[in-house]
Design an enzyme around this catalytic site. Structure first.
Site, mmCIF file in Angstrom:
data_model
loop_
_atom_site.group_PDB
_atom_site.id
_atom_site.type_symbol
_atom_site.label_atom_id
_atom_site.label_comp_id
_atom_site.label_asym_id
_atom_site.label_seq_id
_atom_site.Cartn_x
_atom_site.Cartn_y
_atom_site.Cartn_z
ATOM 1 N N ASP A 514 0.831 -1.212 0.000
ATOM 2 C CA ASP A 514 0.000 0.000 0.000
ATOM 3 C C ASP A 514 0.862 1.257 0.000
ATOM 4 O OD1 ASP A 514 -2.235 -1.564 0.020
ATOM 5 O OD2 ASP A 514 -2.631 -1.351 2.178
ATOM 6 N N GLU A 540 -2.713 -2.212 -9.237
ATOM 7 C CA GLU A 540 -1.487 -1.421 -9.311
ATOM 8 C C GLU A 540 -1.398 -0.618 -10.590
ATOM 9 O OE1 GLU A 540 -0.437 -5.555 -10.871
ATOM 10 O OE2 GLU A 540 -1.752 -4.655 -9.375
#
Length: 630
Positions: A514, A540
């Site tokens: 994260d 992503e």
């Protein structure tokens, strides 16, 4: 009149006794009253036994008569300290006892026993209706007590002629009894009652306030006071008529053939009796006139004071209504703001005008749960940017004065913020409710506007990265492509994907993954133009949309971003990850797609080509087979 009888009559006495029994000092009070009644009854009988009535005092050629009557001392103190009925009942019962003991007929004894309560009623109504204090600590109060004691003594002496007839006394004795009655009553009030009032009134009042709060009678209005005076006047006239009738009977019973009879003595007796009647009538008329004028004067002053007070209240209400209208207008303007920052601008504009003589600071709880300064006005130019959680009132070693006020802004049992004021403004000082209304309106308006901004932000932004979300991107692309079709401008799409992100997640954990997403997204948002758009496309993957940008400009920007990302790193504690790389697919409208869907598909295909070619590179989408050569 019916209401007056209900309040001050015997039913009112019963109700007060019931309430009194519930008071802390009620039983003791009733015990003392019973003891006082017994003492008054026996001392009244002693007056008859020891002949304390009409005692002659000789001085030169002048003879005065005086009567010592202890029950009136006890009754007067009860009237002045605790109320009319408590003292009047003692006076009535003690006088009834001595009259029956002396052999007076029961009807006459009952009528005779009302004489002393009549004088006590004068005392009670005078002190209830006029603003004089019974503690006698001022010359004004003492003068009034002397005057009203004289009037009360004259009123109560009206029963002297009934006593004279009952005891078969002569005309000369009637004048002596009457004179001794009122002089004795006045002397007792001045010599005994006055010092006791001066010494004990305040102590008795404190004891009453603490133990007998239920004892206080209801207020005596002007109408009730006039009604009571009228009743007293009628009672006095009735006593005088009865006395005249009894005097006529005494006159008819005189034996003129008796050798001891003397016309001169009869004439002198009649003259004395007549002067007594005239004196009583004059005092009665004078009292009624004086009381009426005084009551009218006090009532007029009270009405004037009430009118003045109501006008003041009306002006205060007008100011409050005007202030509430201003607060409502400010609240409406804040709520109509299109953003939280615009709402704060309106607060910054209105509050210095609402409180021109006051300086202030507004702190609001931010996303980090700290009180952050958002605006200030006035002399608080050096306001600290963050407020300590425990701050309340002026803080030492700060630019705020010690007189500053810290007003919490509460919303749903949580502290939304704090409003600091250098002092309470005059327009808010009159009514704390207006201040509370201002704080509630300010809190509600700002919290609603902040919540709307937060919801709008969450609806268009990704919570983890802070970039725009996919939904907002789709709406933005539809509008921009439609605009580009009209203007002929080009739009470039850069599809960005973090290389080997799954391995990073599996090896270092989701928390580190994260952080990598946040670092890359922050870099992307900082390295595009203001009118371009950056969003999280999914997982992503990121999407950069560049308006008015051709293929070459997009390639240059993509390459600069790819090289910049290589220098990024993620740190967690002592652990540091570097070498993050991205692959970028590039597509340009209208060369690689005529709508948003085809343009994104082309950029995604270019991204996969970059991934398959070894990652960490930028690839341009191939032209569609059916596209026109330029």
């Amino acid at each position: 009149m019916t209401r007056l009888i209900g309040i001050y009559g015997f039913s009112g006495i019963i109700r007060r006794i019931r309430r009194l029994s519930l008071a802390p000092g009620g039983p003791l009070f009733l015990l003392i009253w019973c003891a006082s009644l017994i003492a008054a009854v026996f001392s009244g009988i002693a007056v008859v036994v020891y002949q304390w009535s009409g005692i002659a005092l000789q001085h030169s050629d002048t003879t005065l008569h005086i009567t010592l009557y202890p029950p009136m001392l006890i009754a007067t103190l009860w009237v002045l300290w605790f109320g009319f009925w408590w003292g009047a009942s003692i006076a009535f019962l003690s006088t009834l006892s001595l009259s029956l003991y002396s052999g007076m007929l029961a009807p006459l004894a009952i009528i005779f026993s009302f004489a002393d309560p009549l004088g006590l009623a004068v005392l009670a109504v005078a002190y209830r209706a006029m603003p004089f204090n019974i503690d006698l600590h001022s010359l004004r109060n003492l003068t009034f007590f002397i005057m009203i004691s004289f009037v009360a003594a004259i009123f109560s002496s009206s029963g002297a002629f009934i006593w004279t007839y009952s005891e078969q006394l002569s005309m000369q004795d009637a004048h002596a009894i009457w004179e001794g009655w009122w002089i004795g009553a006045l002397a007792q009030n001045l010599i005994v009652i006055a010092p006791l009032l001066w010494l004990g009134t305040r102590s008795v009042r404190r004891w009453r306030e603490f133990h007998l709060r239920r004892l206080d009678p209801p207020p005596l209005g002007a109408e009730n006071a006039l009604a009571i005076v009228a009743l007293i006047f009628c009672a006095i006239i009735g006593y005088l008529l009865i006395s005249l009738q009894l005097g006529r009977l005494m006159f008819l019973q005189i034996d003129t053939n008796n050798p001891a009879f003397s016309h001169k003595t009869l004439i002198n007796g009649l003259a004395d009796t007549t002067s007594g009647f005239i004196g009583i009538i004059c005092v009665v008329i004078g009292f009624v006139t004086f009381f009426g004028l005084k009551l009218f004067g006090y009532r007029t002053k009270a009405l004037q004071s009430e009118v003045k007070q109501r006008r003041s209240m009306q002006r205060q209400l007008e100011r409050q209504n005007k202030l509430l209208a201003q607060i409502a207008e400010i609240s409406a303007e804040i709520q109509s703001a299109k953003s939280f920052s615009e709402a704060l601008e309106r607060v910054q504009y209105h509050f210095p005008r609402l409180m021109p003589e006051t300086s202030g600071i507004l702190y609001i709880r931010n996303e980090d749960d700290h009180l952050q300064r958002y605006l200030h006005w006035g002399t608080f130019q050096g306001a600290i940017p963050h407020l300590d959680e425990e701050a309340s009132g002026a803080m030492p070693d700060s630019p705020y004065p010690q007189s500053a006020l810290c007003l919490p802004l509460m919303h749903t049992d949580t502290q939304f913020g704090v409003l600091w004021l250098s002092h309470m403004p005059n327009n808010l000082m009159e009514d704390p409710g207006v201040t509370q209304n201002l704080l509630e309106q300010l809190t509600l308006s700002l919290s609603n506007r902040k919540l709307q901004d937060q919801l709008a932000h969450e609806a268009t932004h990704d919570l983890l990265t802070g970039l725009f979300n996919r939904r907002h991107m789709q709406e933005w692309m539809i509008k921009e492509i439609a605009r580009s079709k009209r203007t002929g401008e080009q739009i470039s799409a850069l599809m960005v994907d973090i290389d080997k992100f799954k391995q990073l997640n599996d090896h270092y954990g989701h928390q580190m993954g994260d952080q990598a997403l946040q670092v890359v997204s922050r870099y992307l948002s900082q390295h595009i133009r203001e009118h371009d758009l950056s969003c999280r496309y999914g997982g992503e993957e990121f999407l950069l949309l560049m308006t008015d940008s051709d293929q070459q400009q997009a390639c240059d920007r993509a390459e600069a971003i790819r090289q910049g990302v290589e220098g990024l790193f993620v740190r967690q504690g002592e652990q540091r990850i570097s070498g993050i790389t991205v692959s970028i697919g590039i597509a340009t409208f209208p060369d690689h797609g005529q709508d948003a869907e085809s343009l994104l598909l082309a950029a995604d295909m270019a991204l996969y080509a970059a991934k398959n070619s070894g990652r960490n590179r930028c690839m341009i989408a191939p032209r569609p087979a059916n596209s026109n050569e330029t």
